[in-house]
Design a protein around this motif. Structure first.
Motif, PDB file in Angstrom:
ATOM      1  N   MET A 184       0.845  -1.195   0.000  1.00 14.97           N
ATOM      2  CA  MET A 184       0.000   0.000   0.000  1.00 14.97           C
ATOM      3  C   MET A 184       0.880   1.245   0.000  1.00 14.97           C
ATOM      4  O   MET A 184       1.842   1.329   0.763  1.00 14.97           O
ATOM      5  N   LEU A 185       0.539   2.202  -0.867  1.00 17.33           N
ATOM      6  CA  LEU A 185       1.291   3.453  -0.941  1.00 17.33           C
ATOM      7  C   LEU A 185       0.335   4.639  -0.829  1.00 17.33           C
ATOM      8  O   LEU A 185      -0.826   4.553  -1.249  1.00 17.33           O
ATOM      9  N   PRO A 186       0.836   5.780  -0.325  1.00 18.91           N
ATOM     10  CA  PRO A 186      -0.044   6.913   0.003  1.00 18.91           C
ATOM     11  C   PRO A 186      -0.207   7.933  -1.113  1.00 18.91           C
ATOM     12  O   PRO A 186      -0.233   9.139  -0.862  1.00 18.91           O
ATOM     13  N   PHE A 187      -0.353   7.488  -2.356  1.00 17.18           N
ATOM     14  CA  PHE A 187      -0.346   8.432  -3.469  1.00 17.18           C
ATOM     15  C   PHE A 187      -1.703   8.586  -4.164  1.00 17.18           C
ATOM     16  O   PHE A 187      -1.761   9.132  -5.270  1.00 17.18           O
ATOM     17  N   ALA A 188      -2.770   8.134  -3.552  1.00 11.19           N
ATOM     18  CA  ALA A 188      -4.077   8.163  -4.225  1.00 11.19           C
ATOM     19  C   ALA A 188      -4.509   9.575  -4.611  1.00 11.19           C
ATOM     20  O   ALA A 188      -5.218   9.761  -5.605  1.00 11.19           O
ATOM     21  N   LEU A 189      -4.091  10.586  -3.850  1.00  8.95           N
ATOM     22  CA  LEU A 189      -4.485  11.963  -4.135  1.00  8.95           C
ATOM     23  C   LEU A 189      -3.439  12.732  -4.939  1.00  8.95           C
ATOM     24  O   LEU A 189      -3.656  13.900  -5.266  1.00  8.95           O
ATOM     25  N   CYS A 190      -2.338  12.097  -5.239  1.00 12.39           N
ATOM     26  CA  CYS A 190      -1.259  12.775  -5.965  1.00 12.39           C
ATOM     27  C   CYS A 190      -1.579  12.840  -7.453  1.00 12.39           C
ATOM     28  O   CYS A 190      -1.675  11.813  -8.123  1.00 12.39           O
ATOM     29  N   ASP A 191      -1.741  14.043  -7.952  1.00 11.37           N
ATOM     30  CA  ASP A 191      -2.071  14.242  -9.358  1.00 11.37           C
ATOM     31  C   ASP A 191      -1.013  15.122 -10.023  1.00 11.37           C
ATOM     32  O   ASP A 191      -1.326  15.985 -10.842  1.00 11.37           O
ATOM     33  N   ASN A 192       0.242  14.912  -9.614  1.00  9.14           N
ATOM     34  CA  ASN A 192       1.318  15.714 -10.189  1.00  9.14           C
ATOM     35  C   ASN A 192       1.583  15.303 -11.636  1.00  9.14           C
ATOM     36  O   ASN A 192       1.116  14.264 -12.108  1.00  9.14           O
ATOM     37  N   GLY A 225       7.036  11.498 -23.619  1.00  8.32           N
ATOM     38  CA  GLY A 225       5.846  12.256 -23.985  1.00  8.32           C
ATOM     39  C   GLY A 225       4.693  11.863 -23.081  1.00  8.32           C
ATOM     40  O   GLY A 225       4.579  10.705 -22.669  1.00  8.32           O
ATOM     41  N   GLY A 226       3.847  12.804 -22.736  1.00  9.56           N
ATOM     42  CA  GLY A 226       2.714  12.515 -21.862  1.00  9.56           C
ATOM     43  C   GLY A 226       3.077  12.689 -20.398  1.00  9.56           C
ATOM     44  O   GLY A 226       4.202  12.394 -19.980  1.00  9.56           O
ATOM     45  N   ASP A 227       2.121  13.196 -19.632  1.00  6.48           N
ATOM     46  CA  ASP A 227       2.320  13.422 -18.201  1.00  6.48           C
ATOM     47  C   ASP A 227       1.853  12.211 -17.408  1.00  6.48           C
ATOM     48  O   ASP A 227       0.863  11.566 -17.756  1.00  6.48           O
ATOM     49  N   ILE A 228       2.584  11.934 -16.332  1.00  3.63           N
ATOM     50  CA  ILE A 228       2.210  10.806 -15.479  1.00  3.63           C
ATOM     51  C   ILE A 228       2.468  11.181 -14.031  1.00  3.63           C
ATOM     52  O   ILE A 228       3.487  11.805 -13.713  1.00  3.63           O
ATOM     53  N   SER A 229       1.539  10.859 -13.157  1.00  3.22           N
ATOM     54  CA  SER A 229       1.666  11.178 -11.739  1.00  3.22           C
ATOM     55  C   SER A 229       2.440  10.075 -11.026  1.00  3.22           C
ATOM     56  O   SER A 229       2.621   8.972 -11.562  1.00  3.22           O
ATOM     57  N   ILE A 230       2.860  10.361  -9.798  1.00  6.06           N
ATOM     58  CA  ILE A 230       3.561   9.345  -9.018  1.00  6.06           C
ATOM     59  C   ILE A 230       2.630   8.170  -8.721  1.00  6.06           C
ATOM     60  O   ILE A 230       3.076   7.018  -8.644  1.00  6.06           O
ATOM     61  N   LYS A 231       1.349   8.459  -8.595  1.00  5.72           N
ATOM     62  CA  LYS A 231       0.380   7.368  -8.405  1.00  5.72           C
ATOM     63  C   LYS A 231       0.353   6.461  -9.629  1.00  5.72           C
ATOM     64  O   LYS A 231       0.453   5.228  -9.509  1.00  5.72           O
ATOM     65  N   GLU A 232       0.256   7.049 -10.802  1.00  2.63           N
ATOM     66  CA  GLU A 232       0.212   6.253 -12.032  1.00  2.63           C
ATOM     67  C   GLU A 232       1.539   5.524 -12.273  1.00  2.63           C
ATOM     68  O   GLU A 232       1.548   4.371 -12.716  1.00  2.63           O
ATOM     69  N   PHE A 233       2.633   6.201 -11.959  1.00  2.00           N
ATOM     70  CA  PHE A 233       3.949   5.600 -12.192  1.00  2.00           C
ATOM     71  C   PHE A 233       4.162   4.375 -11.305  1.00  2.00           C
ATOM     72  O   PHE A 233       4.615   3.324 -11.776  1.00  2.00           O
ATOM     73  N   THR A 234       3.838   4.495 -10.029  1.00  2.00           N
ATOM     74  CA  THR A 234       3.999   3.344  -9.136  1.00  2.00           C
ATOM     75  C   THR A 234       3.016   2.234  -9.492  1.00  2.00           C
ATOM     76  O   THR A 234       3.339   1.047  -9.351  1.00  2.00           O
ATOM     77  N   ASN A 235       1.843   2.590  -9.977  1.00  2.00           N
ATOM     78  CA  ASN A 235       0.904   1.553 -10.441  1.00  2.00           C
ATOM     79  C   ASN A 235       1.478   0.790 -11.634  1.00  2.00           C
ATOM     80  O   ASN A 235       1.328  -0.444 -11.731  1.00  2.00           O
ATOM     81  N   GLU A 236       2.134   1.511 -12.551  1.00  2.00           N
ATOM     82  CA  GLU A 236       2.749   0.859 -13.708  1.00  2.00           C
ATOM     83  C   GLU A 236       3.920  -0.024 -13.292  1.00  2.00           C
ATOM     84  O   GLU A 236       4.131  -1.104 -13.856  1.00  2.00           O
ATOM     85  N   ILE A 237       4.676   0.428 -12.306  1.00  2.00           N
ATOM     86  CA  ILE A 237       5.775  -0.393 -11.788  1.00  2.00           C
ATOM     87  C   ILE A 237       5.220  -1.680 -11.187  1.00  2.00           C
ATOM     88  O   ILE A 237       5.759  -2.778 -11.399  1.00  2.00           O
ATOM     89  N   ALA A 238       4.127  -1.567 -10.436  1.00  2.00           N
ATOM     90  CA  ALA A 238       3.500  -2.749  -9.833  1.00  2.00           C
ATOM     91  C   ALA A 238       3.062  -3.743 -10.909  1.00  2.00           C
ATOM     92  O   ALA A 238       3.231  -4.961 -10.751  1.00  2.00           O
ATOM     93  N   LYS A 239       2.510  -3.233 -12.002  1.00  2.00           N
ATOM     94  CA  LYS A 239       2.116  -4.117 -13.102  1.00  2.00           C
ATOM     95  C   LYS A 239       3.339  -4.822 -13.681  1.00  2.00           C
ATOM     96  O   LYS A 239       3.296  -6.024 -13.993  1.00  2.00           O
ATOM     97  N   GLY A 240       4.440  -4.066 -13.831  1.00  2.00           N
ATOM     98  CA  GLY A 240       5.650  -4.662 -14.352  1.00  2.00           C
ATOM     99  C   GLY A 240       6.224  -5.737 -13.443  1.00  2.00           C
ATOM    100  O   GLY A 240       6.838  -6.698 -13.906  1.00  2.00           O
ATOM    101  N   LEU A 241       6.006  -5.565 -12.141  1.00  2.00           N
ATOM    102  CA  LEU A 241       6.485  -6.539 -11.158  1.00  2.00           C
ATOM    103  C   LEU A 241       5.484  -7.663 -10.906  1.00  2.00           C
ATOM    104  O   LEU A 241       5.777  -8.596 -10.159  1.00  2.00           O
ATOM    105  N   ASN A 242       4.308  -7.546 -11.511  1.00  2.00           N
ATOM    106  CA  ASN A 242       3.228  -8.517 -11.282  1.00  2.00           C
ATOM    107  C   ASN A 242       2.891  -8.637  -9.798  1.00  2.00           C
ATOM    108  O   ASN A 242       2.722  -9.736  -9.263  1.00  2.00           O
ATOM    109  N   THR A 243       2.801  -7.469  -9.153  1.00  2.00           N
ATOM    110  CA  THR A 243       2.486  -7.455  -7.729  1.00  2.00           C
ATOM    111  C   THR A 243       1.303  -6.536  -7.477  1.00  2.00           C
ATOM    112  O   THR A 243       1.169  -5.491  -8.134  1.00  2.00           O
ATOM    113  N   PRO A 244       0.394  -6.880  -6.554  1.00  2.00           N
ATOM    114  CA  PRO A 244      -0.744  -6.016  -6.271  1.00  2.00           C
ATOM    115  C   PRO A 244      -0.309  -4.756  -5.536  1.00  2.00           C
ATOM    116  O   PRO A 244       0.649  -4.777  -4.758  1.00  2.00           O
TER     117      PRO A 244
END
Length: 303
Positions: A184-192, A225-244
């Motif tokens: 669990m990570l605390p980035f749900a509200l991060c829209d940077n 190209g394209g903007d991505i938030s820390i929430k989206e970035f860590t979600n993509e990392i999780a997908k790459g690691l195949n971890t929830p």
């Protein structure tokens, strides 16, 4: 074409040499070459007195990746000796050896850390280096452009944003470790809004700059190209690691408060702040678009 790649054993260099070897003869310079007996590989300590003569025989282009990173030394004199004087020395010897093109990998950090910039960085943005490392990259850029103006050496300067991919050091490695260990990570509200570049895309862009005639003596700010938030970035990392991964909401002012209390506001800004670049120059001038998606690169995290 014969290409010398400095820092070939590093994170970016290892991917780049793999790509280049499909098309070019590559001369590799890197730390591992000290102990490995590899054809077309050399080890040269990079400083103002380095002798590159053996490496530069019949070389057409140089990709200069090797540098002292900001997280590897706190000694400004050492950083300057390697990143500035060492680069100048290599470029001057390249001129004497008849090398045609010099591709220098700089950093978006020469323009600042993004937190106070109202618009995305581009090649016309004012420089504002925020660290000794970034200052050394800017000093090297200026010296190279001066050499290019006074000689026939063609200089291309690339300023990438944070480079990600399997084996990436620094902040990306920290994020991968965090995602792999904490469900669990605390980035749900991060829209940077931050920009990143895949190591595969950066390697592809470098390979284009080695040959493209329109790249001569140009500077490029580069990203996927394209903007991505820390929430989206860590979600993509999780997908790459195949971890929830679950994200829970923490207001941004809490992060900023923690940064001020701990004296790590700069690190917090890198986490939840903005850093955007406009990479359109590469598309317009070189007809380049990133060939790899973030999922393409992050899918290799578990391989």
């Amino acid at each position: 074409m014969k290409v010398l790649v400095t820092g070939s054993s590093g994170f970016i260099g290892s991917i780049l040499t793999q790509q280049l070897e499909h098309k070019h003869s590559v001369i590799r310079h890197g730390k591992q070459d000290i102990t490995e007996s590899v054809s077309n590989s050399f080890s040269v300590n990079i400083n103002s007195n380095s002798n590159w003569g053996q490496c530069l025989q019949d070389v057409n282009a140089i990709v200069h990746l090797a540098a002292v990173a900001h997280n590897k030394s706190n000694d400004p004199d050492y950083i300057n000796e390697v990143n500035v004087k060492g680069t100048i020395n290599l470029a001057q010897q390249a001129v004497n050896a008849g090398v045609k093109r010099f591709v220098f990998i700089s950093s978006i950090g020469v323009l600042g850390n993004g937190t106070t910039n109202a618009r995305p960085y581009d090649e016309h943005s004012n420089v504002s280096p925020h660290s000794e490392y970034a200052q050394s990259k800017l000093d090297a850029e200026r010296a190279l452009l001066k050499i290019a103006a006074e000689t026939d050496l063609e200089v291309i300067i690339i300023r990438p944003v944070l480079v990600y991919g399997k084996g990436a050091p620094g902040n990306f490695d920290k994020l991968v470790n965090l995602v792999s260990k904490v469900p669990m990570l605390p980035f749900a509200l991060c829209d940077n809004k931050r920009n990143f570049i895949s190591v595969d895309n950066l390697a592809d862009f470098i390979s284009v700059c080695i040959e493209h005639p329109n790249a001569t003596n140009e500077i490029f700010c580069i990203s996927d190209g394209g903007d991505i938030s820390i929430k989206e970035f860590t979600n993509e990392i999780a997908k790459g690691l195949n971890t929830p991964l679950l994200q829970f909401p923490v207001p941004n002012f809490i992060f900023n408060l923690i940064g001020k209390i701990t004296g790590r506001q700069a690190q917090m800004d890198q986490l939840i702040g903005d850093l955007q670049v406009n990479p359109n120059k590469a598309k317009v001038l070189l007809d380049w678009t990133p060939p790899f998606t973030m999922a393409d690169t992050l899918s290799r995290l578990t391989r």
